[in-house]
Scaffold this active site. Structure first.
Site, PDB file in Angstrom:
ATOM      1  N   GLY A  68       0.739  -1.249   0.000  1.00 51.20           N
ATOM      2  CA  GLY A  68       0.000   0.000   0.000  1.00 51.20           C
ATOM      3  C   GLY A  68       0.767   1.296   0.000  1.00 51.20           C
ATOM      4  O   GLY A  68       0.152   2.359  -0.145  1.00 51.20           O
ATOM      5  N   ARG A 117      -3.277 -10.014   1.816  1.00 48.28           N
ATOM      6  CA  ARG A 117      -2.554  -8.799   1.459  1.00 48.28           C
ATOM      7  C   ARG A 117      -3.517  -7.620   1.326  1.00 48.28           C
ATOM      8  O   ARG A 117      -3.177  -6.488   1.671  1.00 48.28           O
ATOM      9  CB  ARG A 117      -1.772  -9.013   0.156  1.00 48.28           C
ATOM     10  CG  ARG A 117      -0.587  -9.944   0.314  1.00 48.28           C
ATOM     11  CD  ARG A 117      -0.010 -10.353  -1.034  1.00 48.28           C
ATOM     12  NE  ARG A 117       0.408  -9.224  -1.835  1.00 48.28           N
ATOM     13  CZ  ARG A 117       1.573  -8.589  -1.701  1.00 48.28           C
ATOM     14  NH1 ARG A 117       2.439  -8.980  -0.783  1.00 48.28           N
ATOM     15  NH2 ARG A 117       1.884  -7.583  -2.486  1.00 48.28           N
ATOM     16  N   ASP A 144      -9.259 -10.099  -9.667  1.00 48.00           N
ATOM     17  CA  ASP A 144      -8.154 -10.794 -10.331  1.00 48.00           C
ATOM     18  C   ASP A 144      -7.807  -9.948 -11.547  1.00 48.00           C
ATOM     19  O   ASP A 144      -8.467 -10.014 -12.585  1.00 48.00           O
ATOM     20  CB  ASP A 144      -8.592 -12.203 -10.731  1.00 48.00           C
ATOM     21  CG  ASP A 144      -7.423 -13.102 -11.064  1.00 48.00           C
ATOM     22  OD1 ASP A 144      -6.312 -12.579 -11.279  1.00 48.00           O
ATOM     23  OD2 ASP A 144      -7.614 -14.335 -11.115  1.00 48.00           O
ATOM     24  N   CYS A 223      10.599  -5.517  -8.846  1.00 52.09           N
ATOM     25  CA  CYS A 223      11.826  -5.462  -8.047  1.00 52.09           C
ATOM     26  C   CYS A 223      12.743  -6.610  -8.434  1.00 52.09           C
ATOM     27  O   CYS A 223      13.544  -7.084  -7.624  1.00 52.09           O
ATOM     28  CB  CYS A 223      11.518  -5.477  -6.552  1.00 52.09           C
ATOM     29  SG  CYS A 223      10.625  -6.939  -5.983  1.00 52.09           S
TER      30      CYS A 223
END
Length: 337
Positions: A68, A117, A144, A223
Site C-alpha cells: 500500500g 494482502r 483478479d 523489483c
C-alpha cells in the site's frame, strides 16, 4: 510537476538496517485527526510513482496495490497539501501530517486480489488516509486484475500503475545482506520462477493498458533484476499491439530526477536501479503511453532469447503459481535497503 507535492524524507542508516530496520525507529505518532503522521518505505519505490506524473483530478488505478505505500503516495499526489510545522530546533520533531482532502476531485482505485494482502492494504490506508476519502475518492477492490480489466472498464483511467508480482530479488538481496550471506543470492534464483512471473506480468500490463485512456500513461515496475521480467515483458507487450497503439516514454520530470539520484541506469525500454550503484533497489520501471485504441497485431513476432513455458493465453494457469506479490514499496522497513 504541477500537481500536489509528494512529501517525503530520505535517510541512509546502515546500522539501523543491520539491527533490524524499522525496529530502531520511533513508531509514527498520531495527528489531531487520529491518522499516522508518516509511513516508512524505500525511496526507490517512489520512482515508479513519480514516473506516472499524476496530476490532481485524474483517475488512477493501482493494479497490484498491496502492501500500500505506493497507493498512499498516489493519494498524496492527487489530494495532499503540506501542513506547516513549527519545529523545535533542540529535537528531531516529526513533521505534521499533510492535509488530504478531495477538493481537487480525482479518483484512486487500489486493487489487490490476495485476501490477506488486501486486508493489510486496507489497514494501512485506514491508518493514513482520512475517512471521507476512503468513502468517496479512494476505493479498494479485490479483482483478479489480468482477468477483470481485460473485460471491464476499458479506456477509464488517466494513469495506471502495474507494480507487478515478481521473483522478488529485492527481498532476496535484503535478507542476504542482513544475514551476511551475499554469496547466497544466486542460489535462490530460479529461471522457472522468472518465467512464471513474466507470463503473468504480460497479462497484467495488457489488462492495465486496456483500462487506460488514450493519451494516458502506464508504468510497469518490478523489483526483479531478471531481464525476462523487465525489458522482455515490455517487448512482448509491444509485439502484441500495432506500433500506432503504444509508445515508450523516457523518464522525465520528477521521475527522471529521482531515478538519477538513485543511480538509475537506462535499459532498452526503461530504467533500472541496482543496489551496487547507491544502495537502493533493485527496482525496474518502464513508461507506456497509449497513443490510440489498442489494435492487436495479426502475426505477433517472437524475439525472446528464452522460450517461456507458461502460455500467455491460458489465464487460468496463473492461479496458485507461487509468484510473490511485489513488496517493492518496502512497507514497514527502514530506508535505504
Amino acid at each position: 510537476m504541477t500537481g500536489h507535492p509528494l512529501l517525503c524524507a530520505a535517510t541512509r542508516s546502515p546500522d539501523s538496517l543491520q539491527a533490524g530496520g524499522a525496529a530502531t525507529l520511533p513508531s509514527p505518532a498520531l495527528d489531531r485527526t487520529g491518522l499516522r503522521v508518516y509511513f516508512l518505505l524505500s525511496l526507490s519505490s517512489l520512482m515508479p510513482v513519480t514516473l506516472l506524473d499524476v496530476q490532481p483530478g485524474m483517475s488512477v488505478l493501482d493494479l497490484c496495490a498491496a502492501p500500500g505505500a505506493q497507493s498512499l503516495a498516489l493519494s498524496h499526489l492527487l489530494w495532499a497539501t503540506p501542513t506547516a510545522t513549527a519545529a523545535d530546533p533542540s529535537h528531531n520533531a516529526s513533521p505534521a501530517a499533510p492535509t488530504i482532502s478531495r477538493g481537487s476531485g480525482g479518483r484512486l482505485v487500489s486493487n489487490e486480489v490476495d485476501a490477506h494482502r488486501r486486508s493489510k492494504l486496507q489497514r494501512m490506508l485506514v491508518d493514513h488516509v482520512p475517512p471521507e476519502l476512503l468513502e468517496n475518492g479512494l476505493t479498494t477492490t479485490g479483482h483478479d486484475a489480468h482477468k477483470y480489466w481485460q473485460r471491464q472498464e476499458a479506456d477509464t483511467y488517466d494513469r495506471v500503475l502495474v507494480n507487478a508480482p515478481c521473483s522478488s530479488h529485492r527481498q532476496v538481496v535484503q535478507q542476504a545482506a542482513r544475514d551476511g550471506r551475499a554469496g547466497a543470492v544466486g542460489g535462490q534464483w530460479s529461471l522457472p520462477a522468472c518465467q512464471t512471473a513474466a507470463a503473468l506480468q504480460v497479462q497484467l500490463v495488457c489488462a492495465g493498458l486496456r483500462a487506460l485512456k488514450v493519451g494516458g500513461r502506464l508504468v510497469f515496475s518490478t523489483c526483479s533484476m531478471c531481464p525476462l521480467e523487465n525489458d522482455d515483458v515490455v517487448q512482448r507487450v509491444l509485439q502484441r499491439f500495432s506500433p500506432e497503439s503504444l509508445s515508450m516514454l523516457p523518464p522525465s520530470g520528477e521521475g527522471l530526477q529521482l531515478s538519477s539520484q538513485l543511480g538509475g541506469e537506462a535499459t532498452k525500454h526503461g530504467v533500472m536501479v541496482l543496489p551496487d550503484r547507491g544502495g537502493w533497489g533493485p527496482v525496474y520501471a518502464a513508461v507506456f503511453e497509449k497513443t490510440s485504441s489498442l489494435v492487436l497485431r495479426m502475426q505477433p513476432v517472437q524475439l525472446l532469447s528464452v522460450e517461456l513455458t507458461d502460455s500467455e493465453e491460458e489465464e487460468e494457469g496463473f492461479e496458485g503459481s507461487g509468484v510473490n506479490g511485489n513488496d517493492n514499496d518496502g512497507a514497514g522497513s527502514v530506508v535505504p535497503e
